[in-house]
Scaffold this active site. Structure first.
Site, PDB file in Angstrom:
ATOM      1  N   TYR A  66      46.519  22.569  61.205  1.00 28.89           N
ATOM      2  CA  TYR A  66      45.567  21.594  60.651  1.00 28.89           C
ATOM      3  C   TYR A  66      46.320  20.591  59.817  1.00 28.89           C
ATOM      4  O   TYR A  66      47.173  20.964  59.004  1.00 28.89           O
ATOM      5  CB  TYR A  66      44.515  22.293  59.778  1.00 28.89           C
ATOM      6  CG  TYR A  66      43.140  22.202  60.371  1.00 28.89           C
ATOM      7  CD1 TYR A  66      42.611  20.959  60.716  1.00 28.89           C
ATOM      8  CD2 TYR A  66      42.377  23.334  60.610  1.00 28.89           C
ATOM      9  CE1 TYR A  66      41.356  20.867  61.290  1.00 28.89           C
ATOM     10  CE2 TYR A  66      41.123  23.247  61.186  1.00 28.89           C
ATOM     11  CZ  TYR A  66      40.616  22.000  61.524  1.00 28.89           C
ATOM     12  OH  TYR A  66      39.387  21.893  62.093  1.00 28.89           O
ATOM     13  N   GLU A  84      44.693  17.324  58.425  1.00 29.48           N
ATOM     14  CA  GLU A  84      43.844  16.170  58.078  1.00 29.48           C
ATOM     15  C   GLU A  84      44.559  15.302  57.055  1.00 29.48           C
ATOM     16  O   GLU A  84      45.178  15.806  56.118  1.00 29.48           O
ATOM     17  CB  GLU A  84      42.489  16.648  57.553  1.00 29.48           C
ATOM     18  CG  GLU A  84      41.599  17.141  58.681  1.00 29.48           C
ATOM     19  CD  GLU A  84      40.284  17.730  58.214  1.00 29.48           C
ATOM     20  OE1 GLU A  84      39.983  17.676  57.009  1.00 29.48           O
ATOM     21  OE2 GLU A  84      39.552  18.250  59.066  1.00 29.48           O
ATOM     22  N   ASP A 102      41.718  -4.188  73.371  1.00 31.49           N
ATOM     23  CA  ASP A 102      41.835  -2.842  73.935  1.00 31.49           C
ATOM     24  C   ASP A 102      42.721  -2.975  75.172  1.00 31.49           C
ATOM     25  O   ASP A 102      42.259  -3.406  76.234  1.00 31.49           O
ATOM     26  CB  ASP A 102      40.438  -2.324  74.281  1.00 31.49           C
ATOM     27  CG  ASP A 102      40.460  -0.953  74.930  1.00 31.49           C
ATOM     28  OD1 ASP A 102      41.541  -0.510  75.342  1.00 31.49           O
ATOM     29  OD2 ASP A 102      39.384  -0.340  75.033  1.00 31.49           O
ATOM     30  N   THR A 139      44.806   3.611  75.057  1.00 30.35           N
ATOM     31  CA  THR A 139      45.021   5.008  75.402  1.00 30.35           C
ATOM     32  C   THR A 139      46.515   5.174  75.672  1.00 30.35           C
ATOM     33  O   THR A 139      47.248   4.189  75.802  1.00 30.35           O
ATOM     34  CB  THR A 139      44.250   5.414  76.669  1.00 30.35           C
ATOM     35  OG1 THR A 139      44.547   4.467  77.695  1.00 30.35           O
ATOM     36  CG2 THR A 139      42.751   5.429  76.424  1.00 30.35           C
ATOM     37  N   LYS A 193      47.362   6.067  80.592  1.00 30.77           N
ATOM     38  CA  LYS A 193      47.167   5.274  81.825  1.00 30.77           C
ATOM     39  C   LYS A 193      48.532   4.744  82.265  1.00 30.77           C
ATOM     40  O   LYS A 193      49.410   5.548  82.580  1.00 30.77           O
ATOM     41  CB  LYS A 193      46.138   4.173  81.549  1.00 30.77           C
ATOM     42  CG  LYS A 193      44.751   4.732  81.201  1.00 30.77           C
ATOM     43  CD  LYS A 193      43.710   3.642  81.107  1.00 30.77           C
ATOM     44  CE  LYS A 193      42.318   4.198  80.903  1.00 30.77           C
ATOM     45  NZ  LYS A 193      41.972   4.402  79.478  1.00 30.77           N
ATOM     46  N   ARG A 234      46.885  12.523  77.360  1.00 34.63           N
ATOM     47  CA  ARG A 234      45.578  11.911  77.124  1.00 34.63           C
ATOM     48  C   ARG A 234      45.411  11.692  75.624  1.00 34.63           C
ATOM     49  O   ARG A 234      45.558  12.632  74.842  1.00 34.63           O
ATOM     50  CB  ARG A 234      44.442  12.812  77.608  1.00 34.63           C
ATOM     51  CG  ARG A 234      44.525  13.214  79.048  1.00 34.63           C
ATOM     52  CD  ARG A 234      43.210  13.730  79.558  1.00 34.63           C
ATOM     53  NE  ARG A 234      42.325  12.624  79.807  1.00 34.63           N
ATOM     54  CZ  ARG A 234      42.406  11.836  80.879  1.00 34.63           C
ATOM     55  NH1 ARG A 234      43.315  12.037  81.805  1.00 34.63           N
ATOM     56  NH2 ARG A 234      41.569  10.845  81.024  1.00 34.63           N
TER      57      ARG A 234
END
Ligand code: DSN
Length: 420
Positions: free
Chosen positions: A55, A57, A201, A227, A230, A236
């Site tokens: 974790y 954060e 984007d 992203t 691609k 991903r």
């Protein structure tokens, strides 16, 4: 080297068999979905490890959990490589996807009810650019520019006129099915004229931008999202880039706590590996082949009588326009699926069929180029697309073609170093 999922064979044969089946599907067919690619074995390995347990954060050096010294180094390395790759000053590598990256950015640049302006989904835009079924169309008042009738190009005069009329808080440039070059400098001029933020984007074209084969939005946009899976060929995920330090605090807050909790540090490690791969000279060669293959395939399809949206391509994808034919996008997608060629149906400008049927097929070359296909191979693909179109309802014929496609695909092994 063993396939990474071999460990499951005895422990969880059900999941093992499913992963094997997907591996076989990917190996035996030709992947022409424009937004897909095959990440390297190194990228895949860096996702499956103990970083997944942590974790973290917050941001490197400012976490809400102890024991983050190693993941801090991982995330810092990913940020450093990413900013170097795209020549940006700042980055956040935590977004779980492109949609999450856009959600984080919109959250901090606009308030609920503010106007946003993007490319119409039916004209090649993206769900998160204001579609009514998406958070971006629910929370914001979304408006859309469209492609110019006839040329199928983004008409910057129309964008300007629309922006002056709507006065959006955010002007969005970027597309998921547009085969031509985007004029980011002009988008920024328009954004400045109307006092909007320009968000680009670049998810589809990020690999081309990294290789210098599409103009970069980074010098022009207030914020760039993308992203990583691609054309960029990573895991991903999503990332955000910007140059103006005064936006840093807000954008980082937009990711956490604004729209996400704990970052996926194992995926961030894989992003770092991907960025390092994209910094190599061989990545430019790869992207050159992607663009050449798309162009060759476009011409080969035109020679066989297909019409393409905008008449061709400048980038990694093309759109077949089936409006004048009795065959729908859905039918051709299904027929191609039966011969182990994966594509997706897509709306085209002036679409008359339903979005579930459509009059378009979107085809991209990033994945087959990773696989090793080159320009001469595009002729085979064009032939198979034509044959599937001509025999769309002839299952016996399609079954014969499937064998041909599969034996061709097996000539280009995926992950040749993996054995079982
Ligand atoms: N779904 C992606 C695409 O296929 O273009 C965009 O998010």
């Amino acid at each position: 080297m063993q396939k990474p999922w071999e460990i499951l064979q005895n422990k969880d044969p059900q999941v093992y068999q499913l992963i094997e089946a997907e591996f076989k599907r990917q190996q035996d067919g030709l992947e022409l979905i424009a937004s897909e690619n095959f990440a390297s074995a190194e990228v895949i390995a860096s996702m499956g490890n103990v970083l997944a347990n942590k974790y973290a954060e917050g941001l490197p050096g400012k976490r809400y959990y102890g024991g983050c010294e190693v993941v801090d180094a991982v995330e810092t390395l990913a940020i450093e490589r990413l900013t170097r790759l795209f020549g940006a000053k700042f980055a956040n590598v935590q977004p779980h996807s492109g949609a999450q990256a856009n959600a984080a950015v919109f959250l901090v640049l606009a308030k609920p009810g503010d106007r946003i302006l993007g490319l119409d989904l039916a004209h090649g835009g993206h769900l998160t650019h204001g579609a009514k079924v998406n958070f971006s169309g629910v929370i914001y008042e979304s408006h859309f520019y469209q492609l110019e009738a006839g040329s199928d190009l983004i008409d910057m005069n129309q964008v300007r006129e629309h922006a002056h009329r709507v006065k959006p808080k955010i002007l969005i440039a970027g597309a998921s099915a547009y085969s031509r070059t985007l004029d980011f400098a002009e988008f920024r001029r328009i954004a400045d004229e109307v006092g909007a933020y320009l968000v680009v984007d670049m998810a589809h074209i990020a690999g081309l931008v990294a290789a210098g084969l599409h103009p970069s939005p980074v010098p022009h946009a207030h914020v760039v999202t993308t992203t990583t899976h691609k054309t960029l060929r990573g895991p991903r995920g999503g990332v955000i880039l910007w140059n103006d330090e005064s936006l840093s605090k807000e954008i980082n807050k937009g990711v956490f706590p604004g729209t996400q909790g704990g970052p996926l540090e194992h995926v961030i490690a894989a992003k770092a590996v991907c960025f390092q791969e994209a910094l190599q000279p061989s990545f430019k060669d790869y992207q050159l082949d992607v663009v050449r293959n798309a162009n060759t395939l476009a011409n080969a399809l035109i020679e066989r009588g297909f019409k393409l949206v905008s008449g061709g391509t400048d980038n990694h994808l093309l759109l077949i326009n089936l409006s004048d034919t009795p065959v729908s996008g859905k039918q051709l997608e299904e027929a191609l699926g039966k011969i182990a060629i994966t594509v997706n149906k897509n709306t085209v400008p002036g679409e008359k069929r339903s979005p579930f049927v459509t009059s378009g097929i979107r085809i991209g070359t990033p994945a087959v180029t990773t696989r090793g296909l080159r320009q001469a191979d595009m002729e085979h693909i064009a032939n198979w697309v034509k044959q599937a179109f001509d025999h769309v309802a002839d299952d016996a014929y399609l079954a014969k073609l499937k064998g041909e496609v599969e034996s061709f695909a097996r000539r280009f092994p995926l992950y040749p170093n993996w054995t079982s």
